[in-house]
Enzyme design. Structure first.
Site, PDB file in Angstrom:
ATOM      1  N   THR A 113     -55.447  20.133  34.102  1.00  0.00           N
ATOM      2  CA  THR A 113     -56.472  19.643  33.189  1.00  0.00           C
ATOM      3  C   THR A 113     -55.881  19.684  31.775  1.00  0.00           C
ATOM      4  O   THR A 113     -54.744  20.122  31.588  1.00  0.00           O
ATOM      5  CB  THR A 113     -57.744  20.516  33.265  1.00  0.00           C
ATOM      6  N   GLY A 153     -35.134  21.933  40.550  1.00  0.00           N
ATOM      7  CA  GLY A 153     -36.009  21.264  41.488  1.00  0.00           C
ATOM      8  C   GLY A 153     -36.121  21.916  42.856  1.00  0.00           C
ATOM      9  O   GLY A 153     -36.337  21.226  43.851  1.00  0.00           O
ATOM     10  N   SER A 154     -36.039  23.259  42.909  1.00  0.00           N
ATOM     11  CA  SER A 154     -36.143  23.879  44.243  1.00  0.00           C
ATOM     12  C   SER A 154     -37.539  23.687  44.829  1.00  0.00           C
ATOM     13  O   SER A 154     -37.680  23.467  46.037  1.00  0.00           O
ATOM     14  CB  SER A 154     -35.760  25.354  44.192  1.00  0.00           C
ATOM     15  N   ASN A 155     -38.571  23.737  43.999  1.00  0.00           N
ATOM     16  CA  ASN A 155     -39.919  23.470  44.517  1.00  0.00           C
ATOM     17  C   ASN A 155     -40.052  22.015  44.961  1.00  0.00           C
ATOM     18  O   ASN A 155     -40.664  21.727  45.995  1.00  0.00           O
ATOM     19  CB  ASN A 155     -40.971  23.796  43.457  1.00  0.00           C
ATOM     20  N   HIS A 171     -47.334  27.312  38.817  1.00  0.00           N
ATOM     21  CA  HIS A 171     -47.073  28.191  37.682  1.00  0.00           C
ATOM     22  C   HIS A 171     -46.711  29.572  38.207  1.00  0.00           C
ATOM     23  O   HIS A 171     -47.382  30.095  39.101  1.00  0.00           O
ATOM     24  CB  HIS A 171     -48.311  28.262  36.777  1.00  0.00           C
ATOM     25  N   GLU A 205     -43.320  30.684  45.941  1.00  0.00           N
ATOM     26  CA  GLU A 205     -43.644  29.330  45.459  1.00  0.00           C
ATOM     27  C   GLU A 205     -43.271  28.306  46.517  1.00  0.00           C
ATOM     28  O   GLU A 205     -43.996  27.334  46.758  1.00  0.00           O
ATOM     29  CB  GLU A 205     -42.902  29.042  44.155  1.00  0.00           C
TER      30      GLU A 205
END
Ligand code: GAR
Length: 200
Positions: free
Chosen positions: A145, A16-18, A113, A178
């Protein structure tokens, strides 16, 4: 009168670094606030990190559902809908979501991504970039999507591929970007601006 902050739920599968960078960014005059961190893995270490920052967490283990995606997603929806999110951020969430699930959050679900989409959807992005001899790599934040890793891009960040790079060294360089890209895109998106972010 200022608008109520947008409510953001973040889905993770691992460290969960992002997610942490997103949570840490949603302070002060940011137009959004985190309301839930949700994982498909009760042992995801990111859950504890989110709790330490005071963010409510929940986990729905996908494994007992044994491949029944619809049943897993029905269970996942319970804590997610209870949190009443305006925006859902996938941040290292490693389960493929069905079109029905995606449709519920159409236009308000984002994903990060680790490639310069449309190059390298799916897994092993860094090794694929190395194998192709690419001179640059990067990451993309896009709207989710029904088609995997194919929704409209909301931001991209580029890094060079350096001589001697391994998948690990390239991954670390991309991950650092990121951490800059996703908060920048979320801030803009939560303010109602879909103009793509370009970094550096
Ligand atoms: C990140 O590199 C993210 O881009 C990637 O997983 C990692 C999660 O790291 N996501 C995907 O590959 C999605 N298909 P984190 O848990 O430290 O944020």
């Amino acid at each position: 009168m200022t608008a109520a902050p947008r409510r953001v739920a973040i889905l993770i599968s691992g460290g969960g670094s992002n997610m942490l960078r997103l949570v840490e960014s949603m302070v002060g005059d940011h137009p959004a606030r985190p309301v839930l961190v949700l994982s498909n893995d009760p042992a995801a270490t990111g859950l504890e990190k989110a709790r330490a920052l005071g963010v409510p967490t929940a986990a729905v283990d996908h494994r007992p559902f044994a491949g029944d995606r619809a049943a897993f997603e029905a269970a996942l929806l319970q804590p997610l809908l209870a949190a009443r999110p305006d925006i859902v951020c996938l941040a290292g969430f490693m389960r493929v979501l069905t079109p029905d699930f995606v449709a519920r959050f159409a236009g308000r679900m984002l994903n990060i991504h680790p490639s310069l989409l449309p190059k390298y959807p799916g897994l092993h992005t860094h090794q694929r970039a190395l194998d192709a001899g690419d001179a640059e790599a990067g990451c993309t934040v896009h709207e989710v999507t029904a088609d995997l890793d194919a929704g409209p891009a909301l931001g991209q960040a580029r890094v060079p591929v350096l001589p001697g790079d391994s998948a690990d060294s390239l991954s670390a360089r991309v991950l650092a970007m990121e951490h800059r890209l996703y908060p920048a895109v979320l801030r803009r998106f939560a303010a109602g601006d879909r103009t793509p972010v370009s970094l550096p």
